[in-house]
Design an enzyme around this catalytic site. Structure first.
Site, PDB file in Angstrom:
ATOM      1  N   SER A  64       0.796  -1.239   0.000  1.00 28.50           N
ATOM      2  CA  SER A  64       0.000   0.000   0.000  1.00 28.50           C
ATOM      3  C   SER A  64       0.821   1.278   0.000  1.00 28.50           C
ATOM      4  O   SER A  64       0.258   2.362  -0.167  1.00 28.50           O
ATOM      5  CB  SER A  64      -0.944   0.015   1.198  1.00 28.50           C
ATOM      6  N   LYS A  67       0.408   3.459  -2.922  1.00 29.77           N
ATOM      7  CA  LYS A  67      -0.768   4.334  -3.041  1.00 29.77           C
ATOM      8  C   LYS A  67      -0.414   5.817  -2.928  1.00 29.77           C
ATOM      9  O   LYS A  67      -1.132   6.672  -3.429  1.00 29.77           O
ATOM     10  CB  LYS A  67      -1.804   3.936  -1.970  1.00 29.77           C
ATOM     11  N   TYR A 191      -3.843  -2.503 -10.206  1.00 27.37           N
ATOM     12  CA  TYR A 191      -3.729  -2.304  -8.744  1.00 27.37           C
ATOM     13  C   TYR A 191      -2.847  -3.388  -8.112  1.00 27.37           C
ATOM     14  O   TYR A 191      -1.908  -3.086  -7.360  1.00 27.37           O
ATOM     15  CB  TYR A 191      -5.134  -2.289  -8.126  1.00 27.37           C
ATOM     16  N   TYR A 243      -4.610   3.660   8.097  1.00 21.35           N
ATOM     17  CA  TYR A 243      -5.969   3.107   8.287  1.00 21.35           C
ATOM     18  C   TYR A 243      -6.509   3.472   9.654  1.00 21.35           C
ATOM     19  O   TYR A 243      -6.338   4.615  10.091  1.00 21.35           O
ATOM     20  CB  TYR A 243      -5.976   1.589   8.045  1.00 21.35           C
ATOM     21  N   VAL A 261       1.177  -3.746   3.809  1.00 25.90           N
ATOM     22  CA  VAL A 261       1.155  -5.039   4.502  1.00 25.90           C
ATOM     23  C   VAL A 261       2.415  -5.882   4.251  1.00 25.90           C
ATOM     24  O   VAL A 261       2.566  -6.940   4.845  1.00 25.90           O
ATOM     25  CB  VAL A 261      -0.103  -5.900   4.194  1.00 25.90           C
TER      26      VAL A 261
END
Ligand code: GLN
Length: 309
Positions: A64, A67, A191, A243, A261
């Site tokens: 991630s 991103k 993605y 998050y 992760v």
């Protein structure tokens, strides 16, 4: 002023000796192969001085953290129109949650939860073939990291594609609201592949430098984005980058940061440094357990929290 090289070395030694390492992600089967004892930490400044400790040069799956870079690219392509497709509020939910999408007409809360990042990827994909969009993302990473050898780990991408049922659900659900415009398989393919980019702490810290220096990459010698945009991306990293652990990260570390992760975290010290840390074991929110502890120790010892020393 404490000696940065010594501090980084000491933190790396301390972290490597700790028995509590968190749980390596296994919902993407290939990630479960990561060595839970690995630990790397790199801090780079505008002059290119790198303080490095532990496994600073071993590539890992950035997941991630990609991103941050897809958000940067998508903003460069469509500007602030991007915010019609994705919000910028913390979600207070796990990274792969679907619950909020129904309440908010398929618009994800922010670009760093999975749904939001899939929507951002869809924006990058529009008007391109998946291969071209992916090439664009990878070249951007190579340019920012000053390293043309950075690659996508195809085994990790395939592993996530085989098991990414939750992400497929998110994408299909958003497609039903028109938030995703391209064929769902194409968007998911891009993605999964950008999440599977493999980079070392040294490369990742280098790639983050433009966010620490007002949008200008001091080593590439290029202005990547405006200072205003860099500031805003840092703001979204601070509020949403971990998050439902974002509040805790701000409280303990006090820096804009983005986790993945794979166990990596990119953290930005505006005007001072770009930091990458890697330890594959995760906490309950899916953020690197020792990565966060190492950053907490680093910011405390250097007086680097954006909220004051
Ligand atoms: N590729 C991962 C997923 O979609 C990224 C999640 C993460 O790093 N938090 O589940």
């Amino acid at each position: 002023m404490p000696d940065l090289d010594r501090v980084v070395q000491e933190i790396a030694d301390e972290m490597r000796a700790r028995p509590d390492r968190g749980e390596v992600a296994s919902y993407i089967p290939e990630l479960a192969r990561a060595d839970p004892n690995a630990f790397g930490l790199v801090v780079i400044d505008a002059e290119g001085h790198a303080a490095a400790g532990g496994d600073a040069d071993i590539p890992f799956s950035i997941q991630s953290i990609s991103k941050v870079f897809t958000l940067t690219l998508a903003l460069g392509m469509v500007g602030d129109r991007l915010w019609r497709r994705v919000g910028r509020e913390p979600s207070g939910s796990p990274f792969n949650s679907i619950v909020q999408l129904e309440r908010e007409q398929g618009i994800p809360r922010n670009p760093f939860i999975n749904a939001g990042a899939i929507a951002v990827t869809d924006v990058i994909l529009s008007g391109h073939q998946p291969r071209e969009a992916l090439g664009e993302i990878l070249r951007f990473m190579q340019f920012l990291a000053l390293h043309s050898g950075i690659v996508i780990d195809e085994t990790v991408a395939a592993s996530e594609k085989r098991t990414g049922f939750r992400n497929a659900a998110l994408a299909n659900y958003m497609r039903s609201f028109g938030v995703i415009e391209n064929p769902v398989d194409y968007t998911l393919g891009v993605y999964f592949h950008h999440c599977a980019i493999a980079m070392s702490c040294r490369q990742l810290a280098t790639a983050g430098l433009f966010l620490a220096y007002g949008g200008r990459h001091p080593l590439a010698g290029h202005s990547v984005i405006s200072a205003e945009r860099a500031r805003r991306i840092n703001a979204v990293m601070l509020t949403c980058g971990h998050y439902d652990g974002s509040g805790e990260f701000a409280y303990r570390v006090g820096l804009p940061g983005k986790s993945g992760v794979g166990g990596g975290i990119l953290a930005i010290v505006p005007g001072k440094a770009s930091i990458a840390v890697w330890s594959p074991g995760l906490d309950a929110a899916g953020n690197s357990h020792l990565g966060r502890i190492a950053l907490e120790s680093l910011t405390k010892r250097m007086g680097w929290s954006i909220f004051g020393a």
